[in-house]
Design a protein around this motif. Sequence first.
Motif, PDB file in Angstrom:
ATOM      1  N   LYS A  36       0.810  -1.210   0.000  1.00 41.98           N
ATOM      2  CA  LYS A  36       0.000   0.000   0.000  1.00 41.98           C
ATOM      3  C   LYS A  36       0.847   1.266   0.000  1.00 41.98           C
ATOM      4  O   LYS A  36       0.344   2.353  -0.249  1.00 41.98           O
ATOM      5  CB  LYS A  36      -0.919   0.002   1.238  1.00 41.98           C
ATOM      6  CG  LYS A  36      -1.966  -1.088   1.253  1.00 41.98           C
ATOM      7  CD  LYS A  36      -2.785  -1.015   2.530  1.00 41.98           C
ATOM      8  CE  LYS A  36      -3.794  -2.145   2.616  1.00 41.98           C
ATOM      9  NZ  LYS A  36      -4.560  -2.083   3.889  1.00 41.98           N
ATOM     10  N   ARG A  37       2.123   1.127   0.318  1.00 41.94           N
ATOM     11  CA  ARG A  37       2.994   2.292   0.396  1.00 41.94           C
ATOM     12  C   ARG A  37       3.232   2.890  -0.993  1.00 41.94           C
ATOM     13  O   ARG A  37       3.279   2.171  -1.992  1.00 41.94           O
ATOM     14  CB  ARG A  37       4.338   1.923   1.036  1.00 41.94           C
ATOM     15  CG  ARG A  37       4.227   1.617   2.521  1.00 41.94           C
ATOM     16  CD  ARG A  37       5.570   1.220   3.101  1.00 41.94           C
ATOM     17  NE  ARG A  37       5.468   1.011   4.534  1.00 41.94           N
ATOM     18  CZ  ARG A  37       5.682   1.956   5.448  1.00 41.94           C
ATOM     19  NH1 ARG A  37       6.029   3.180   5.052  1.00 41.94           N
ATOM     20  NH2 ARG A  37       5.567   1.699   6.730  1.00 41.94           N
ATOM     21  N   ILE A  38       3.370   4.200  -1.010  1.00 43.34           N
ATOM     22  CA  ILE A  38       3.594   4.909  -2.274  1.00 43.34           C
ATOM     23  C   ILE A  38       5.097   4.984  -2.498  1.00 43.34           C
ATOM     24  O   ILE A  38       5.775   5.891  -2.009  1.00 43.34           O
ATOM     25  CB  ILE A  38       2.959   6.315  -2.221  1.00 43.34           C
ATOM     26  CG1 ILE A  38       1.465   6.193  -1.924  1.00 43.34           C
ATOM     27  CG2 ILE A  38       3.190   7.065  -3.535  1.00 43.34           C
ATOM     28  CD1 ILE A  38       0.814   7.491  -1.531  1.00 43.34           C
ATOM     29  N   LYS A  39       5.624   3.999  -3.199  1.00 46.74           N
ATOM     30  CA  LYS A  39       7.061   3.937  -3.459  1.00 46.74           C
ATOM     31  C   LYS A  39       7.398   4.322  -4.896  1.00 46.74           C
ATOM     32  O   LYS A  39       8.574   4.366  -5.276  1.00 46.74           O
ATOM     33  CB  LYS A  39       7.590   2.535  -3.141  1.00 46.74           C
ATOM     34  CG  LYS A  39       7.475   2.161  -1.673  1.00 46.74           C
ATOM     35  CD  LYS A  39       8.086   0.798  -1.394  1.00 46.74           C
ATOM     36  CE  LYS A  39       8.037   0.459   0.077  1.00 46.74           C
ATOM     37  NZ  LYS A  39       8.640  -0.861   0.375  1.00 46.74           N
ATOM     38  N   PHE A  40       6.384   4.573  -5.688  1.00 52.78           N
ATOM     39  CA  PHE A  40       6.593   4.937  -7.087  1.00 52.78           C
ATOM     40  C   PHE A  40       6.687   6.458  -7.222  1.00 52.78           C
ATOM     41  O   PHE A  40       6.197   7.196  -6.360  1.00 52.78           O
ATOM     42  CB  PHE A  40       5.435   4.403  -7.942  1.00 52.78           C
ATOM     43  CG  PHE A  40       4.070   4.726  -7.393  1.00 52.78           C
ATOM     44  CD1 PHE A  40       3.409   5.909  -7.723  1.00 52.78           C
ATOM     45  CD2 PHE A  40       3.430   3.835  -6.527  1.00 52.78           C
ATOM     46  CE1 PHE A  40       2.160   6.205  -7.218  1.00 52.78           C
ATOM     47  CE2 PHE A  40       2.174   4.125  -6.003  1.00 52.78           C
ATOM     48  CZ  PHE A  40       1.540   5.313  -6.353  1.00 52.78           C
ATOM     49  N   PRO A  41       7.332   6.955  -8.301  1.00 51.01           N
ATOM     50  CA  PRO A  41       7.333   8.406  -8.544  1.00 51.01           C
ATOM     51  C   PRO A  41       5.895   8.882  -8.673  1.00 51.01           C
ATOM     52  O   PRO A  41       5.121   8.334  -9.457  1.00 51.01           O
ATOM     53  CB  PRO A  41       8.092   8.543  -9.864  1.00 51.01           C
ATOM     54  CG  PRO A  41       8.870   7.283 -10.001  1.00 51.01           C
ATOM     55  CD  PRO A  41       8.064   6.213  -9.342  1.00 51.01           C
ATOM     56  N   ALA A  42       5.533   9.896  -7.886  1.00 54.48           N
ATOM     57  CA  ALA A  42       4.111  10.236  -7.771  1.00 54.48           C
ATOM     58  C   ALA A  42       3.868  11.733  -7.802  1.00 54.48           C
ATOM     59  O   ALA A  42       4.713  12.542  -7.409  1.00 54.48           O
ATOM     60  CB  ALA A  42       3.539   9.657  -6.478  1.00 54.48           C
ATOM     61  N   ALA A  43       2.676  12.078  -8.293  1.00 56.08           N
ATOM     62  CA  ALA A  43       2.127  13.428  -8.157  1.00 56.08           C
ATOM     63  C   ALA A  43       0.959  13.342  -7.191  1.00 56.08           C
ATOM     64  O   ALA A  43       0.127  12.429  -7.285  1.00 56.08           O
ATOM     65  CB  ALA A  43       1.665  13.962  -9.504  1.00 56.08           C
ATOM     66  N   TYR A  44       0.906  14.271  -6.255  1.00 58.07           N
ATOM     67  CA  TYR A  44      -0.174  14.337  -5.280  1.00 58.07           C
ATOM     68  C   TYR A  44      -1.039  15.551  -5.617  1.00 58.07           C
ATOM     69  O   TYR A  44      -0.540  16.681  -5.649  1.00 58.07           O
ATOM     70  CB  TYR A  44       0.377  14.480  -3.864  1.00 58.07           C
ATOM     71  CG  TYR A  44       1.237  13.327  -3.402  1.00 58.07           C
ATOM     72  CD1 TYR A  44       0.758  12.389  -2.484  1.00 58.07           C
ATOM     73  CD2 TYR A  44       2.543  13.183  -3.856  1.00 58.07           C
ATOM     74  CE1 TYR A  44       1.555  11.344  -2.039  1.00 58.07           C
ATOM     75  CE2 TYR A  44       3.358  12.141  -3.425  1.00 58.07           C
ATOM     76  CZ  TYR A  44       2.851  11.223  -2.520  1.00 58.07           C
ATOM     77  OH  TYR A  44       3.645  10.185  -2.082  1.00 58.07           O
ATOM     78  N   VAL A  45      -2.322  15.310  -5.853  1.00 54.65           N
ATOM     79  CA  VAL A  45      -3.251  16.378  -6.232  1.00 54.65           C
ATOM     80  C   VAL A  45      -4.341  16.469  -5.179  1.00 54.65           C
ATOM     81  O   VAL A  45      -5.045  15.490  -4.919  1.00 54.65           O
ATOM     82  CB  VAL A  45      -3.871  16.111  -7.616  1.00 54.65           C
ATOM     83  CG1 VAL A  45      -4.829  17.241  -7.989  1.00 54.65           C
ATOM     84  CG2 VAL A  45      -2.784  15.961  -8.670  1.00 54.65           C
ATOM     85  N   VAL A  46      -4.480  17.645  -4.567  1.00 55.23           N
ATOM     86  CA  VAL A  46      -5.512  17.818  -3.550  1.00 55.23           C
ATOM     87  C   VAL A  46      -6.806  18.255  -4.219  1.00 55.23           C
ATOM     88  O   VAL A  46      -6.814  19.143  -5.067  1.00 55.23           O
ATOM     89  CB  VAL A  46      -5.071  18.827  -2.465  1.00 55.23           C
ATOM     90  CG1 VAL A  46      -4.795  20.198  -3.045  1.00 55.23           C
ATOM     91  CG2 VAL A  46      -6.114  18.922  -1.353  1.00 55.23           C
ATOM     92  N   ASN A  47      -7.905  17.587  -3.832  1.00 58.18           N
ATOM     93  CA  ASN A  47      -9.228  17.853  -4.401  1.00 58.18           C
ATOM     94  C   ASN A  47     -10.108  18.526  -3.353  1.00 58.18           C
ATOM     95  O   ASN A  47     -10.534  17.894  -2.375  1.00 58.18           O
ATOM     96  CB  ASN A  47      -9.871  16.540  -4.863  1.00 58.18           C
ATOM     97  CG  ASN A  47      -9.007  15.796  -5.857  1.00 58.18           C
ATOM     98  OD1 ASN A  47      -8.696  16.306  -6.929  1.00 58.18           O
ATOM     99  ND2 ASN A  47      -8.607  14.584  -5.510  1.00 58.18           N
ATOM    100  N   GLY A  48     -10.376  19.819  -3.563  1.00 55.69           N
ATOM    101  CA  GLY A  48     -11.124  20.587  -2.569  1.00 55.69           C
ATOM    102  C   GLY A  48     -12.564  20.159  -2.431  1.00 55.69           C
ATOM    103  O   GLY A  48     -13.139  20.226  -1.342  1.00 55.69           O
ATOM    104  N   GLY A  49     -13.178  19.703  -3.526  1.00 53.36           N
ATOM    105  CA  GLY A  49     -14.586  19.327  -3.485  1.00 53.36           C
ATOM    106  C   GLY A  49     -14.825  17.956  -2.893  1.00 53.36           C
ATOM    107  O   GLY A  49     -15.795  17.746  -2.158  1.00 53.36           O
ATOM    108  N   SER A  50     -13.967  17.009  -3.196  1.00 51.82           N
ATOM    109  CA  SER A  50     -14.170  15.637  -2.717  1.00 51.82           C
ATOM    110  C   SER A  50     -13.364  15.316  -1.465  1.00 51.82           C
ATOM    111  O   SER A  50     -13.412  14.186  -0.968  1.00 51.82           O
ATOM    112  CB  SER A  50     -13.837  14.629  -3.828  1.00 51.82           C
ATOM    113  OG  SER A  50     -12.573  14.886  -4.394  1.00 51.82           O
ATOM    114  N   ASN A  51     -12.587  16.294  -0.960  1.00 53.24           N
ATOM    115  CA  ASN A  51     -11.862  16.133   0.299  1.00 53.24           C
ATOM    116  C   ASN A  51     -10.892  14.954   0.246  1.00 53.24           C
ATOM    117  O   ASN A  51     -10.793  14.156   1.181  1.00 53.24           O
ATOM    118  CB  ASN A  51     -12.853  15.962   1.456  1.00 53.24           C
ATOM    119  CG  ASN A  51     -12.250  16.279   2.803  1.00 53.24           C
ATOM    120  OD1 ASN A  51     -11.545  17.271   2.961  1.00 53.24           O
ATOM    121  ND2 ASN A  51     -12.522  15.438   3.790  1.00 53.24           N
TER     122      ASN A  51
END
Length: 353
Positions: A36-51
């Motif tokens: 479950k850990r995020i070990k891959f190169p990643a982009a994190y996108v925050v979604n204001g509407g869906s929290n």
Amino acid sequence: MSANPVQYAMIVRKSLFSLLLFTIVFYNNMEAEAQKRIKFPAAYVVNGGSNTISVIDLKTLKVRKTIQLPNTDCLPHHISLSSDRKKILVAMPEFDFTQSHNLLHQATDKKGGVIAIDAQTGKVLLNLSLPKPNFNAVFSNDNTEIWSAAATHSGQMHVFDANTGVQKAIFSLGADPTQIIFSKDGSHAFVALEESSFILALDTRLKQIKKYIKVDPFPTNVWAGNNGNIYVENKNLKAIAIVNESTMETYEFVDINFKPGQIAYNQLLNELWVCQAEDNKVTYFERKNNAWVLKSTIETGQDAYAITFAKDEKTAYVVNRKENTVSVIDVTKHQKMTDIPMGTLPNGIVLRE
């Protein structure tokens, strides 16, 4: 009465079997947790509407994980990454910053907050409260502190210990502070005062205002260029001011014909990329005759709101707030490659490569 040898052997076998079964289950659980850990190169996108935070695999350009945020009465706003790439911060205001400036000042009962998250597991590490809505939250360069400003007429900066969440300092800024950023060396922080003609330089050691830097009236935001410059967004006057973070002086103004959103500098091509707020375009400028000159635009998605470049600066990622997507752009070709679906009302992005 003691067990006979046969009974004793059976007890031993059962014990060994139980131990073996426990070991298998334990390690299977550990393996499942590791998966479950995020070990891959990643982009994190925050979604204001869906929290939520959508986690994009940068190799496949698909969302591989969704992190559900707490505080369901909040509208998550902007996202930042610690310099050691281990933690993420999200501002948690009880106010939708897409609403008007007047409504912000009428929302006297609304509060703010900060969520700190483990970047690998998505686990919430800290859940901090602020007395008023805040625009963003950011780690100090040494990762020991969390800074966030309350966006009110008497705006205050709140500084917390990044490990314990204990408040270390609070000091006054002025009317309507918005996005806060740090200088490359971490000695100063910068923030725009939206109801003024200034951005502030803050001494990060003394926790106080170092200088008022004059810009055009009503600056809406500041963005770090990672090249010794700070780019000051002004939606009200449709302009950009450029400040040298070392001298703390404004040395250039760029007039444009659209409302600017987030601004990012691309060193690879020596271009300045600017989101067209509330529109579906990113505009890029080239340097000619010691001035920034409009070169062209790239169509993205509705309400191009946030932008960041990959580490090699060959790929750009643009958050389209009203289209609920992230556009992936080939920087050297100036062409959109694809759109990635997000949650509702995405408003910030960071890369962990």
